[in-house]
Design an enzyme around this catalytic site. Structure first.
Site, PDB file in Angstrom:
ATOM      1  N   GLY A   6      -3.761  -0.095   7.739  1.00  0.00           N
ATOM      2  CA  GLY A   6      -2.716  -0.768   6.969  1.00  0.00           C
ATOM      3  C   GLY A   6      -2.101  -1.945   7.708  1.00  0.00           C
ATOM      4  N   CYS A  33       0.803  -1.236   0.000  1.00  0.00           N
ATOM      5  CA  CYS A  33       0.000   0.000   0.000  1.00  0.00           C
ATOM      6  C   CYS A  33       0.833   1.282   0.000  1.00  0.00           C
ATOM      7  CB  CYS A  33      -0.964  -0.005   1.178  1.00  0.00           C
ATOM      8  SG  CYS A  33      -0.209  -0.498   2.731  1.00  0.00           S
ATOM      9  N   HIS A  40      -2.719   6.661   3.429  1.00  0.00           N
ATOM     10  CA  HIS A  40      -1.296   6.853   3.695  1.00  0.00           C
ATOM     11  C   HIS A  40      -0.832   8.158   3.027  1.00  0.00           C
ATOM     12  CE1 HIS A  40      -1.392   2.945   5.305  1.00  0.00           C
ATOM     13  NE2 HIS A  40      -0.708   2.267   4.413  1.00  0.00           N
ATOM     14  N   LYS A  60      10.182  -3.182   1.280  1.00  0.00           N
ATOM     15  CA  LYS A  60       9.167  -3.394   0.230  1.00  0.00           C
ATOM     16  C   LYS A  60       9.097  -2.172  -0.677  1.00  0.00           C
ATOM     17  CE  LYS A  60       6.209  -6.337   3.057  1.00  0.00           C
ATOM     18  NZ  LYS A  60       5.052  -6.333   3.949  1.00  0.00           N
ATOM     19  N   THR A 114      -6.535   0.833   1.898  1.00  0.00           N
ATOM     20  CA  THR A 114      -7.225  -0.452   1.681  1.00  0.00           C
ATOM     21  C   THR A 114      -8.002  -0.470   0.357  1.00  0.00           C
ATOM     22  OG1 THR A 114      -9.200   0.130   2.975  1.00  0.00           O
ATOM     23  CG2 THR A 114      -7.415  -1.006   4.151  1.00  0.00           C
TER      24      THR A 114
HETATM   25  P1  NAP Z   1      -6.419  -9.157   8.412  1.00  0.00           P
HETATM   26  O1  NAP Z   1      -7.352  -8.042   8.715  1.00  0.00           O
HETATM   27  O2  NAP Z   1      -5.638  -9.754   9.539  1.00  0.00           O
HETATM   28  O3  NAP Z   1      -7.250 -10.356   7.675  1.00  0.00           O
HETATM   29  C1  NAP Z   1      -6.687 -11.623   7.410  1.00  0.00           C
HETATM   30  C2  NAP Z   1      -7.673 -12.513   6.665  1.00  0.00           C
HETATM   31  O4  NAP Z   1      -7.040 -13.782   6.411  1.00  0.00           O
HETATM   32  C3  NAP Z   1      -8.943 -12.863   7.457  1.00  0.00           C
HETATM   33  O5  NAP Z   1     -10.003 -13.058   6.561  1.00  0.00           O
HETATM   34  C4  NAP Z   1      -8.583 -14.190   8.137  1.00  0.00           C
HETATM   35  O6  NAP Z   1      -9.716 -15.007   8.401  1.00  0.00           O
HETATM   36  C5  NAP Z   1      -7.783 -14.847   7.034  1.00  0.00           C
HETATM   37  N1  NAP Z   1      -6.880 -15.862   7.576  1.00  0.00           N
HETATM   38  C6  NAP Z   1      -6.068 -15.777   8.651  1.00  0.00           C
HETATM   39  N2  NAP Z   1      -5.388 -16.924   8.846  1.00  0.00           N
HETATM   40  C7  NAP Z   1      -5.797 -17.774   7.871  1.00  0.00           C
HETATM   41  C8  NAP Z   1      -5.481 -19.125   7.538  1.00  0.00           C
HETATM   42  N3  NAP Z   1      -4.595 -19.847   8.250  1.00  0.00           N
HETATM   43  N4  NAP Z   1      -6.098 -19.686   6.463  1.00  0.00           N
HETATM   44  C9  NAP Z   1      -6.990 -18.965   5.736  1.00  0.00           C
HETATM   45  N5  NAP Z   1      -7.341 -17.699   6.013  1.00  0.00           N
HETATM   46  C10 NAP Z   1      -6.745 -17.100   7.067  1.00  0.00           C
HETATM   47  O7  NAP Z   1      -5.329  -8.717   7.331  1.00  0.00           O
HETATM   48  P2  NAP Z   1      -5.458  -7.568   6.175  1.00  0.00           P
HETATM   49  O8  NAP Z   1      -4.974  -6.245   6.665  1.00  0.00           O
HETATM   50  O9  NAP Z   1      -6.812  -7.659   5.566  1.00  0.00           O
HETATM   51  O10 NAP Z   1      -4.316  -8.016   5.160  1.00  0.00           O
HETATM   52  C11 NAP Z   1      -4.502  -9.094   4.257  1.00  0.00           C
HETATM   53  C12 NAP Z   1      -3.315  -9.148   3.311  1.00  0.00           C
HETATM   54  O11 NAP Z   1      -3.277  -7.940   2.524  1.00  0.00           O
HETATM   55  C13 NAP Z   1      -1.950  -9.217   4.039  1.00  0.00           C
HETATM   56  O12 NAP Z   1      -1.094 -10.063   3.318  1.00  0.00           O
HETATM   57  C14 NAP Z   1      -1.466  -7.789   4.030  1.00  0.00           C
HETATM   58  O13 NAP Z   1      -0.061  -7.698   4.102  1.00  0.00           O
HETATM   59  C15 NAP Z   1      -1.990  -7.303   2.676  1.00  0.00           C
HETATM   60  N6  NAP Z   1      -2.190  -5.854   2.564  1.00  0.00           N
HETATM   61  C16 NAP Z   1      -2.891  -5.171   3.511  1.00  0.00           C
HETATM   62  C17 NAP Z   1      -3.092  -3.798   3.341  1.00  0.00           C
HETATM   63  C18 NAP Z   1      -3.866  -2.958   4.310  1.00  0.00           C
HETATM   64  O14 NAP Z   1      -3.957  -1.725   4.090  1.00  0.00           O
HETATM   65  N7  NAP Z   1      -4.456  -3.539   5.370  1.00  0.00           N
HETATM   66  C19 NAP Z   1      -2.567  -3.146   2.214  1.00  0.00           C
HETATM   67  C20 NAP Z   1      -1.872  -3.887   1.264  1.00  0.00           C
HETATM   68  C21 NAP Z   1      -1.709  -5.242   1.448  1.00  0.00           C
HETATM   69  P3  NAP Z   1     -10.393 -15.188   9.891  1.00  0.00           P
HETATM   70  O15 NAP Z   1     -11.280 -13.999  10.088  1.00  0.00           O
HETATM   71  O16 NAP Z   1     -11.130 -16.478   9.781  1.00  0.00           O
HETATM   72  O17 NAP Z   1      -9.229 -15.217  10.858  1.00  0.00           O
END
Ligand code: NAP
Length: 343
Positions: free
Chosen positions: A179, A149, A241, A204, A322
């Site tokens: 984030g 991001c 951001h 990154k 996001t």
């Molecule tokens: P998050 O809020 O922690 O959500 C994680 C998701 O993955 C939830 O749906 C969770 O499901 C699922 N999950 C966790 N453990 C799992 C497993 N063992 N098997 C299958 N599913 C599983 O994280 P997020 O911020 O959305 O980020 C998701 C990805 O996007 C990450 O790789 C992050 O680095 C990337 N990202 C995030 C942003 C941002 O701004 N947040 C920006 C760019 C990239 P449950 O609810 O069942 O636990």
């Protein structure tokens, strides 16, 4: 309609995917996955839903699946991944081997030689790396990534300045709490505070930017030779951001040259592509996260505060982390995959 699914649909980014796909003109969302703890629940029960719109009725009663190739119907044309990167690293290759096309946010494999890392307005041609990937890995499916991001916030502006010969970039970020994911930063850590470290983020920004700005030769991406140095900070904003960017170019440029280059940044005829891509503010106190993160429905980059320095120019830029920085970025890559006939 193209049938799509969201992996990790209950998290901060997964929820944005669900929100952005609601009423999408080309994609119909029918598959939602998360961890084994959520499997079997309805999406309404499983999703943490911290967004400012209700859970879309069209998906609220869909039963959550496990994130496993066997749990996903074969006729799903495209999967969007919002999985934690350690889970993505394990599961995404299996899905691609099983024939699924995956447009992913997770950081695993973003800088792998045969994985397209794409911002459609910047390097859509890198998508053709899929041919190399399929040859090397023997996949029927494909894995396409969007950048981190903080990287995606600045790279459209750097791409616009490359006509002047980009040589050195220094960037300092002020990154929103969303984030870090739904449970990433506690209120005790971030309220009344700034955390001057985000694990792995600086590396990154430094690597992904050079790959995105690189040239696809037909066989590989030759990374851009500009140097990029980043300093990343977590601040107590919710979304958006903001970044302070200092650029040195081979040709000397004025602030007016920079503003004009930003205004010329390309736009695409895809449903989620913003027009303009870069919105330029003359008032030096803009852009600001709360005021400007929803420009172009959260898909535009806002820029301002353009001024000369002793060695080049500096400016501030902002994007919704996001939306343009995550779910919207993958969605736009999905639209590009469909448009270019990869699905
Ligand atoms: P998050 O809020 O922690 O959500 C994680 C998701 O993955 C939830 O749906 C969770 O499901 C699922 N999950 C966790 N453990 C799992 C497993 N063992 N098997 C299958 N599913 C599983 O994280 P997020 O911020 O959305 O980020 C998701 C990805 O996007 C990450 O790789 C992050 O680095 C990337 N990202 C995030 C942003 C941002 O701004 N947040 C920006 C760019 C990239 P449950 O609810 O069942 O636990």
């Amino acid at each position: 309609m193209t049938t799509v699914g969201v992996l990790g649909a209950t998290g901060a980014v997964g929820q944005r995917f669900v929100q952005l796909l609601d009423g999408h003109p080309e994609f119909e969302l029918s598959v939602l996955t998360a961890s084994a703890q959520s499997a079997g629940e309805t999406y309404r029960e499983a999703a943490k839903w911290g967004l400012d719109t209700p859970v879309p009725e069209a998906v609220a009663d869909i039963t959550m699946r496990e994130t496993d190739p066997d749990a996903i119907p074969d006729d799903t044309d495209l999967l969007f991944s919002a999985l934690p990167s350690d889970v993505g690293e394990r599961v995404e290759p299996d899905l691609c081997e099983a024939g699924f096309v995956v447009s992913s946010n997770s950081s695993n494999e973003r800088v792998a030689d045969d994985v397209p890392l794409v911002i459609p307005e910047v390097n859509a041609d890198h998508l053709d790396l899929i041919e190399v990937q399929r040859d090397e890995r023997g996949w029927d499916g494909a894995l396409v990534k969007n950048p981190n991001c903080s990287t995606i916030t600045m790279v459209p502006t750097l791409a616009a300045l490359d006509e002047f010969g980009l040589e050195r970039v220094h960037v300092s970020t002020l990154q929103a709490v969303s984030g870090a994911g739904y449970s990433g930063v506690t209120s005790m850590e971030i309220l009344d505070n700034v955390v001057p470290h985000i694990g792995g983020e600086e590396a990154k920004m430094e690597t992904e930017s050079r790959k995105l700005l690189g040239e696809f030769t037909g066989a590989e991406v030759a990374w851009h030779d500009a140097t990029v140095s980043a300093s990343c900070n977590r601040v107590p904003t919710l979304d958006g951001h903001l970044e302070n960017v200092f650029v040195e170019t081979a040709e000397s440029v004025t602030p007016a040259d920079v503003a004009e280059a930003f205004e010329r940044a390309p736009t695409l005829d895809l449903p989620s592509a913003p027009d303009p891509l870069v919105e330029v503010f003359e008032r030096p106190e803009r852009p600001q996260p709360r005021l400007d993160r929803m420009l172009g429905d959260g898909m535009a980059v806002a820029a301002g505060g353009i001024q000369e320095t002793e060695t080049g120019v500096q400016y501030n830029c902002l994007a919704h982390n996001t939306i343009r920085g995550a779910a919207g970025a993958s969605l736009l890559n999905g639209e590009l995959l469909a448009d270019r006939g990869w699905l």
